[in-house]
Design a protein around this motif. Structure first.
Motif, mmCIF file in Angstrom:
data_model
loop_
_atom_site.group_PDB
_atom_site.id
_atom_site.type_symbol
_atom_site.label_atom_id
_atom_site.label_comp_id
_atom_site.label_asym_id
_atom_site.label_seq_id
_atom_site.Cartn_x
_atom_site.Cartn_y
_atom_site.Cartn_z
ATOM 1 N N SER A 34 -10.461 -9.553 -13.963
ATOM 2 C CA SER A 34 -9.183 -8.541 -14.489
ATOM 3 C C SER A 34 -8.238 -9.375 -15.079
ATOM 4 N N VAL A 35 -7.449 -8.674 -16.024
ATOM 5 C CA VAL A 35 -6.301 -9.386 -16.691
ATOM 6 C C VAL A 35 -5.104 -9.463 -15.606
ATOM 7 N N ARG A 36 -4.331 -10.361 -15.730
ATOM 8 C CA ARG A 36 -3.464 -10.529 -14.601
ATOM 9 C C ARG A 36 -2.312 -9.203 -14.596
ATOM 10 N N ASN A 37 -1.685 -8.736 -15.855
ATOM 11 C CA ASN A 37 -1.040 -7.805 -15.791
ATOM 12 C C ASN A 37 -1.095 -6.669 -16.669
ATOM 13 N N GLY A 38 -2.057 -5.996 -16.717
ATOM 14 C CA GLY A 38 -2.642 -4.743 -17.084
ATOM 15 C C GLY A 38 -2.740 -4.787 -18.658
ATOM 16 N N VAL A 67 0.856 -1.375 -0.020
ATOM 17 C CA VAL A 67 -0.086 0.023 0.002
ATOM 18 C C VAL A 67 0.859 1.362 -0.111
ATOM 19 N N SER A 68 1.853 1.167 0.752
ATOM 20 C CA SER A 68 2.611 2.383 0.912
ATOM 21 C C SER A 68 3.312 3.043 -0.489
ATOM 22 N N ASP A 69 3.594 2.045 -1.078
ATOM 23 C CA ASP A 69 4.185 2.449 -2.734
ATOM 24 C C ASP A 69 3.585 2.112 -3.628
ATOM 25 N N LYS A 70 2.502 1.246 -3.669
ATOM 26 C CA LYS A 70 1.861 0.723 -4.747
ATOM 27 C C LYS A 70 2.475 0.011 -5.510
ATOM 28 N N SER A 71 3.616 -0.821 -4.932
ATOM 29 C CA SER A 71 4.231 -1.855 -5.702
ATOM 30 C C SER A 71 3.790 -3.113 -5.817
ATOM 31 N N PHE A 72 3.922 -3.875 -6.675
ATOM 32 C CA PHE A 72 3.273 -5.274 -6.652
ATOM 33 C C PHE A 72 4.593 -6.431 -6.633
ATOM 34 N N SER A 73 4.120 -7.512 -5.860
ATOM 35 C CA SER A 73 4.943 -8.613 -6.050
ATOM 36 C C SER A 73 4.158 -9.919 -6.062
ATOM 37 N N ILE A 74 4.828 -11.102 -6.530
ATOM 38 C CA ILE A 74 3.718 -12.159 -6.684
ATOM 39 C C ILE A 74 4.438 -13.254 -5.634
ATOM 40 N N TRP A 75 3.578 -13.923 -5.014
ATOM 41 C CA TRP A 75 3.867 -15.142 -4.249
ATOM 42 C C TRP A 75 3.115 -16.491 -4.796
ATOM 43 N N GLY A 76 3.949 -17.217 -5.181
ATOM 44 C CA GLY A 76 3.615 -18.530 -5.956
ATOM 45 C C GLY A 76 3.668 -18.536 -7.333
ATOM 46 N N ASN A 77 3.109 -19.442 -8.136
ATOM 47 C CA ASN A 77 3.229 -19.862 -9.411
ATOM 48 C C ASN A 77 2.017 -19.055 -10.242
ATOM 49 N N PHE A 78 2.257 -17.706 -10.554
ATOM 50 C CA PHE A 78 1.428 -16.909 -11.146
ATOM 51 C C PHE A 78 1.241 -17.184 -12.665
ATOM 52 N N LYS A 79 2.241 -17.803 -13.592
ATOM 53 C CA LYS A 79 1.944 -18.166 -14.630
ATOM 54 C C LYS A 79 0.603 -19.011 -14.966
ATOM 55 N N ASP A 80 0.366 -19.896 -13.858
ATOM 56 C CA ASP A 80 -0.668 -20.796 -14.059
ATOM 57 C C ASP A 80 -2.238 -20.342 -13.582
ATOM 58 N N GLY A 81 -2.207 -19.209 -13.256
ATOM 59 C CA GLY A 81 -3.316 -18.561 -12.819
ATOM 60 C C GLY A 81 -4.208 -18.032 -13.966
ATOM 61 N N GLN A 82 -5.464 -18.063 -13.780
ATOM 62 C CA GLN A 82 -6.526 -17.503 -14.755
ATOM 63 C C GLN A 82 -6.620 -16.028 -14.428
ATOM 64 N N LEU A 83 -7.409 -15.417 -15.052
ATOM 65 C CA LEU A 83 -8.219 -14.232 -14.823
ATOM 66 C C LEU A 83 -8.167 -14.093 -13.556
ATOM 67 N N PHE A 84 -8.045 -12.884 -12.937
ATOM 68 C CA PHE A 84 -8.464 -12.623 -11.400
ATOM 69 C C PHE A 84 -9.976 -12.517 -11.508
ATOM 70 N N GLY A 85 -10.514 -13.585 -10.444
ATOM 71 C CA GLY A 85 -11.971 -13.575 -10.290
ATOM 72 C C GLY A 85 -12.742 -14.629 -11.164
ATOM 73 N N GLN A 86 -12.006 -15.250 -12.087
ATOM 74 C CA GLN A 86 -12.496 -16.239 -13.239
ATOM 75 C C GLN A 86 -12.992 -17.180 -12.194
ATOM 76 N N SER A 87 -12.341 -17.914 -11.174
ATOM 77 C CA SER A 87 -12.633 -19.159 -10.728
ATOM 78 C C SER A 87 -13.993 -19.046 -9.963
ATOM 79 N N LEU A 88 -14.393 -17.711 -9.684
ATOM 80 C CA LEU A 88 -15.574 -17.510 -8.968
ATOM 81 C C LEU A 88 -16.917 -17.828 -9.686
#
Length: 186
Positions: free
Chosen positions: A93-97, A40-61
């Motif tokens: 949402s798409v994963r990477n903008g 939150v403080s600097d609005k930066s992003f990092s990834i934990w886990g195997n991101f390349k196997d993830g679908q669109l954000f929210g798709q699984s719901l």
């Protein structure tokens, strides 16, 4: 600070602590494979886990098929869009903008194409609108592109400004995608 409710965060399994927001990503089998972590403080992003196997954000719901699905450029916009449309229709949402939007939508083509209308609600900036046209070409006449009202860049802007009705009006007026250069179907 964006006005996203606890109910919306619970639906999407988004959580936060004092320093970070955690956006979960799931694979096609429904297993959580990664978290996108926003500091939150600097609005930066990092990834934990195997991101390349993830679908669109929210798709699984959401099950495949139905009347509408809305694609956003970021996780917070997907949450805001879901909330602003009365939590009635899938919002992902798409994963990477914008830069990776076409690739992400191609990877989820079958799921997205199962909907009657695909509403593309990317940012109002040049990269967002370019990506919206690229994604719209994948789905042809099913695609509708949201043209944001003046002064609004994305779904979060409407939520922060308490302009839910304006967002809904803009969403319903999304323009059907028409490929350039086609004079007639015949």
């Amino acid at each position: 600070e964006r006005g996203i409710t606890r109910a919306t965060c619970t639906k999407y399994e988004v959580r936060q602590d004092e320093k970070n927001h955690y956006y979960p990503y799931f694979n096609a089998g429904g297993t959580r494979v990664a978290d996108k972590v926003r500091t939150v403080s600097d609005k930066s992003f990092s990834i934990w886990g195997n991101f390349k196997d993830g679908q669109l954000f929210g798709q699984s719901l959401f099950n495949a098929g139905g009347k509408y699905v809305t694609i956003h450029e970021g996780e917070l916009d997907a949450l805001a869009g879901y909330q602003l449309t009365g939590s009635q229709w899938p919002s992902v949402s798409v994963r990477n903008g914008a830069a990776a939007a076409l690739k992400d939508c191609k990877a989820s083509f079958e799921w997205l194409d199962s909907f009657e209308s695909i509403v593309i609600c990317f940012d109002a900036d040049e990269p967002g609108q370019k990506a919206a046209k690229e994604v719209a070409e994948l789905f042809g006449g099913k695609s509708k592109i949201v043209k944001h009202a003046s002064g609004f860049k994305d779904a979060c802007d409407y939520l922060v400004a308490d302009k839910g009705k304006l967002f809904i009006d803009t969403w319903w007026k999304a323009e059907e995608f028409k490929p350039e250069g086609i004079v007639t179907v015949a």
